[in-house]
Design a protein around this motif. Structure first.
Motif, mmCIF file in Angstrom:
data_model
loop_
_atom_site.group_PDB
_atom_site.id
_atom_site.type_symbol
_atom_site.label_atom_id
_atom_site.label_comp_id
_atom_site.label_asym_id
_atom_site.label_seq_id
_atom_site.Cartn_x
_atom_site.Cartn_y
_atom_site.Cartn_z
ATOM 1 N N ASP A 21 4.988 13.752 3.592
ATOM 2 C CA ASP A 21 5.848 13.644 2.411
ATOM 3 C C ASP A 21 6.529 12.275 2.339
ATOM 4 O OD1 ASP A 21 5.606 16.035 1.072
ATOM 5 O OD2 ASP A 21 7.286 17.004 2.095
ATOM 6 N N ASN B 21 0.332 2.268 4.882
ATOM 7 C CA ASN B 21 1.457 1.793 5.686
ATOM 8 C C ASN B 21 1.413 2.364 7.097
ATOM 9 O OD1 ASN B 21 4.130 0.377 4.435
ATOM 10 N ND2 ASN B 21 2.860 1.255 2.841
ATOM 11 N N SER C 259 11.392 -4.135 -1.669
ATOM 12 C CA SER C 259 10.989 -2.780 -2.016
ATOM 13 C C SER C 259 12.124 -1.814 -1.672
ATOM 14 C CB SER C 259 9.754 -2.428 -1.186
ATOM 15 O OG SER C 259 9.642 -1.032 -1.047
ATOM 16 N N GLY D 108 0.837 -1.196 0.000
ATOM 17 C CA GLY D 108 0.000 0.000 0.000
ATOM 18 C C GLY D 108 0.865 1.235 0.000
ATOM 19 N N GLY D 109 0.242 2.361 -0.166
ATOM 20 C CA GLY D 109 0.963 3.631 -0.193
ATOM 21 C C GLY D 109 1.248 4.145 1.202
ATOM 22 N N SER E 295 -3.701 3.406 -2.060
ATOM 23 C CA SER E 295 -2.849 3.348 -3.255
ATOM 24 C C SER E 295 -1.555 4.132 -3.119
ATOM 25 C CB SER E 295 -3.615 3.889 -4.448
ATOM 26 O OG SER E 295 -3.832 5.260 -4.274
ATOM 27 N N HIS E 296 -0.663 3.885 -4.065
ATOM 28 C CA HIS E 296 0.555 4.672 -4.210
ATOM 29 C C HIS E 296 0.219 5.945 -4.989
ATOM 30 C CE1 HIS E 296 2.394 0.686 -3.383
ATOM 31 N NE2 HIS E 296 3.148 1.442 -2.631
ATOM 32 N N VAL E 297 1.224 6.814 -5.102
ATOM 33 C CA VAL E 297 0.946 8.146 -5.633
ATOM 34 C C VAL E 297 0.451 8.135 -7.090
ATOM 35 C CG1 VAL E 297 3.403 8.587 -6.146
ATOM 36 C CG2 VAL E 297 1.842 10.486 -5.886
ATOM 37 N N LYS F 111 14.424 8.567 -2.953
ATOM 38 C CA LYS F 111 14.936 7.180 -2.908
ATOM 39 C C LYS F 111 15.213 6.669 -4.312
ATOM 40 C CE LYS F 111 10.287 5.463 -1.755
ATOM 41 N NZ LYS F 111 9.512 4.474 -1.032
ATOM 42 N N TRP G 26 -0.867 15.274 -2.135
ATOM 43 C CA TRP G 26 -0.505 15.228 -0.718
ATOM 44 C C TRP G 26 0.916 15.750 -0.534
ATOM 45 C CZ3 TRP G 26 -1.999 9.483 0.761
ATOM 46 C CH2 TRP G 26 -3.387 9.369 0.707
ATOM 47 N N GLY G 27 1.143 16.374 0.607
ATOM 48 C CA GLY G 27 2.495 16.822 0.953
ATOM 49 C C GLY G 27 2.889 18.075 0.194
ATOM 50 N N ARG H 233 10.706 10.731 -6.491
ATOM 51 C CA ARG H 233 10.484 9.295 -6.597
ATOM 52 C C ARG H 233 10.887 8.820 -7.989
ATOM 53 N NH1 ARG H 233 9.941 10.007 -2.008
ATOM 54 N NH2 ARG H 233 8.319 9.304 -0.573
ATOM 55 N N TYR I 267 6.633 -2.270 7.155
ATOM 56 C CA TYR I 267 6.751 -2.991 5.882
ATOM 57 C C TYR I 267 8.232 -3.243 5.579
ATOM 58 C CZ TYR I 267 6.126 -3.665 0.804
ATOM 59 O OH TYR I 267 6.128 -4.143 -0.475
ATOM 60 N N PRO J 12 9.140 15.860 -2.614
ATOM 61 C CA PRO J 12 9.849 14.576 -2.573
ATOM 62 C C PRO J 12 10.089 14.054 -3.993
ATOM 63 C CG PRO J 12 8.022 14.524 -1.038
ATOM 64 C CD PRO J 12 7.890 15.792 -1.840
ATOM 65 N N ASN K 229 6.914 3.918 6.810
ATOM 66 C CA ASN K 229 6.799 2.544 6.292
ATOM 67 C C ASN K 229 7.802 1.569 6.897
ATOM 68 O OD1 ASN K 229 9.160 3.070 4.813
ATOM 69 N ND2 ASN K 229 7.986 3.789 3.076
HETATM 70 O O1 GFB Z 1 3.548 6.373 -3.450
HETATM 71 P P1 GFB Z 1 3.455 6.806 -2.025
HETATM 72 O O2 GFB Z 1 2.149 6.595 -1.353
HETATM 73 O O3 GFB Z 1 4.531 6.083 -1.140
HETATM 74 O O4 GFB Z 1 3.790 8.375 -1.927
HETATM 75 P P2 GFB Z 1 6.092 6.248 -0.787
HETATM 76 C C1 GFB Z 1 4.844 8.956 -2.632
HETATM 77 C C2 GFB Z 1 4.824 10.466 -2.452
HETATM 78 O O5 GFB Z 1 3.708 10.997 -3.172
HETATM 79 C C3 GFB Z 1 4.689 10.968 -1.022
HETATM 80 C C4 GFB Z 1 3.010 11.912 -2.355
HETATM 81 O O6 GFB Z 1 5.508 12.108 -0.867
HETATM 82 C C5 GFB Z 1 3.212 11.365 -0.945
HETATM 83 O O7 GFB Z 1 2.954 12.347 0.030
HETATM 84 N N1 GFB Z 1 1.604 12.006 -2.796
HETATM 85 C C6 GFB Z 1 1.040 13.117 -3.361
HETATM 86 C C7 GFB Z 1 0.663 11.067 -2.726
HETATM 87 N N2 GFB Z 1 -0.248 12.910 -3.597
HETATM 88 C C8 GFB Z 1 -0.528 11.650 -3.215
HETATM 89 C C9 GFB Z 1 -1.722 10.871 -3.214
HETATM 90 O O8 GFB Z 1 -2.797 11.314 -3.615
HETATM 91 N N3 GFB Z 1 -1.620 9.590 -2.783
HETATM 92 C C10 GFB Z 1 -0.424 9.052 -2.340
HETATM 93 N N4 GFB Z 1 -0.397 7.770 -1.940
HETATM 94 N N5 GFB Z 1 0.713 9.783 -2.289
HETATM 95 C C11 GFB Z 1 5.804 3.730 -0.325
HETATM 96 C C12 GFB Z 1 5.769 2.917 0.926
HETATM 97 O O9 GFB Z 1 6.311 4.962 0.065
HETATM 98 O O10 GFB Z 1 6.630 3.216 -1.319
HETATM 99 C C13 GFB Z 1 5.584 1.479 0.649
HETATM 100 O O11 GFB Z 1 4.752 3.408 1.770
HETATM 101 C C14 GFB Z 1 6.426 0.989 -0.522
HETATM 102 O O12 GFB Z 1 5.926 0.799 1.785
HETATM 103 C C15 GFB Z 1 6.359 1.912 -1.707
HETATM 104 O O13 GFB Z 1 7.760 0.851 -0.130
HETATM 105 C C16 GFB Z 1 7.280 1.496 -2.822
HETATM 106 O O14 GFB Z 1 6.945 6.233 -2.019
HETATM 107 O O15 GFB Z 1 6.317 7.414 0.111
#
Ligand code: GFB
Length: 320
Positions: free
Chosen positions: A273, A76, A111, A71-72, A182-184, A278, A206-207, A213, A140, A211, A137
């Motif tokens: 954030d 987490n 991951s 999960g996002g 979900s993820h971003v 990473k 969000w945030g 990615r 996880y 950041p 996270n």
């Molecule tokens: O993809 P994400 O949820 O996970 O968030 P992580 C990535 C970034 O996108 C963060 C921002 O900085 C979030 O704040 N973001 C912006 C959003 N808008 C949104 C939104 O609408 N939804 C979400 N979900 N994020 C995950 C880990 O970390 O990465 C897991 O939690 C796993 O464990 C995965 O390792 C690969 O990249 O921060």
């Protein structure tokens, strides 16, 4: 180069309904092997006795361990017990049963969040366990670090050819578009689409949007996994990355372009954030001879098409 031959092998894809597992099943169609899967109703991977009984019956030769609770950032942070317990049980049961029933080759998938929050960028494999984890996270991450160690332990103690691969953030067909889990990338696709339907022009993220990615298409990931299964047989895990990263604000812009929104990105800074950056160092994988093929613009357009093809109902629920 030494290669492990998948021809004629019984290959179990654990987690075949998820985004990664389903991509592996698609990729394995072009290999001369028999793909084995088990649905959640058929087999609870947290149940050791059930896993052993399934292995005794199905006798896999090769295992891709892509089953996990994922999960996002919000999911987490909200369900730490599930993320730690479920993932520990799944990987321990599968790796132990693989040894017990003589699986020749196994790949454990982790991951990029296994690495320390402030690991030097790009992150090399040897950064593991050199500093504190990202708190959103860490549950996880601890489970995934335990999975790497389990694969290494069975290698050392029992001479098993079990390896680990660490993908960066993934996206693509089969993603989860449920905003709370979900993820971003899928979240932004869904939010942009819904904003457009409401006649709005802006996209809320969000945030702070700062950041960074790295995003890898899941079909590239599946190809890299099959490649590594054939050519890699060492103790240390291997990073699977795209090689470049973007800010969340930039990725939001790409999603707006794909969906057709021409307004502004708005930041909800009450949301976390997470890790500032990473980016994986994937030079080890490149040196072995693999590189990704799907660029981010093309991949986002494809992910949006996948989203549009899902029914209204399916868009609301986790498909991963
Ligand atoms: O993809 P994400 O949820 O996970 O968030 P992580 C990535 C970034 O996108 C963060 C921002 O900085 C979030 O704040 N973001 C912006 C959003 N808008 C949104 C939104 O609408 N939804 C979400 N979900 N994020 C995950 C880990 O970390 O990465 C897991 O939690 C796993 O464990 C995965 O390792 C690969 O990249 O921060």
């Amino acid at each position: 180069m030494w290669t492990y031959d998948l021809s004629g092998k019984r290959v179990y894809v654990a987690g075949h309904r998820g985004m990664v597992g389903s991509a592996l099943v698609r990729r394995l169609e072009s290999e001369d092997c028999k793909v084995l899967t088990a649905s959640r109703d058929e087999l609870d991977l947290k149940d050791q006795a059930a896993v052993r009984a399934w292995y005794a019956r199905e006798k896999p030769d090769v295992v891709f361990l892509a089953a996990a609770k994922v999960g996002g950032i919000l999911a987490n942070d909200t369900y730490p017990a599930d993320f730690l317990y479920d993932n520990l049980m799944i990987e321990a049961n599968i790796i132990e049963a693989s040894h017990r029933f003589d699986v020749e080759k196994l790949m454990f998938l982790g991951s990029s969040c296994i690495y320390p929050k402030f690991a030097p960028q790009p992150i090399t494999e040897d950064s593991l366990l050199t500093g504190p984890l990202e708190p959103t996270n860490e549950w996880y991450a601890i489970a995934k670090i335990a999975g790497i160690k389990l694969a290494q332990a069975y290698r050392r103690q029992h001479g098993r050819d079990y390896i680990s691969a660490m993908p960066t953030n993934l996206y693509g067909p089969g993603d989860n578009f449920d905003l709370k889990g979900s993820h971003v990338l899928p979240a932004l696709i869904r939010k942009a689409h819904e904003a457009k339907l409401r006649g709005e022009r802006n996209l809320e993220i969000w945030g702070t949007g700062t950041p960074m990615r790295e995003f890898l298409h899941v079909d590239d990931l599946a190809d890299a996994c099959v490649f590594l299964m054939k050519v890699y047989s060492e103790d240390e895990h291997v990073n699977i990355g795209y090689g470049e990263d973007v800010t969340i604000r930039e990725v939001a812009g790409m999603v707006m372009e794909a969906v057709g929104l021409d307004g502004e990105v708005r930041c909800d800074t009450t949301k976390p954030d997470g890790t500032p950056r990473k980016l994986m160092d994937a030079s080890k994988l490149r040196a072995l001879g693999w590189s990704p093929k799907i660029d981010l613009h093309e991949g986002i357009a494809g992910a949006y098409r996948f989203f549009l093809e899902l029914g209204e109902e399916a868009r609301g629920v986790a498909v991963a």
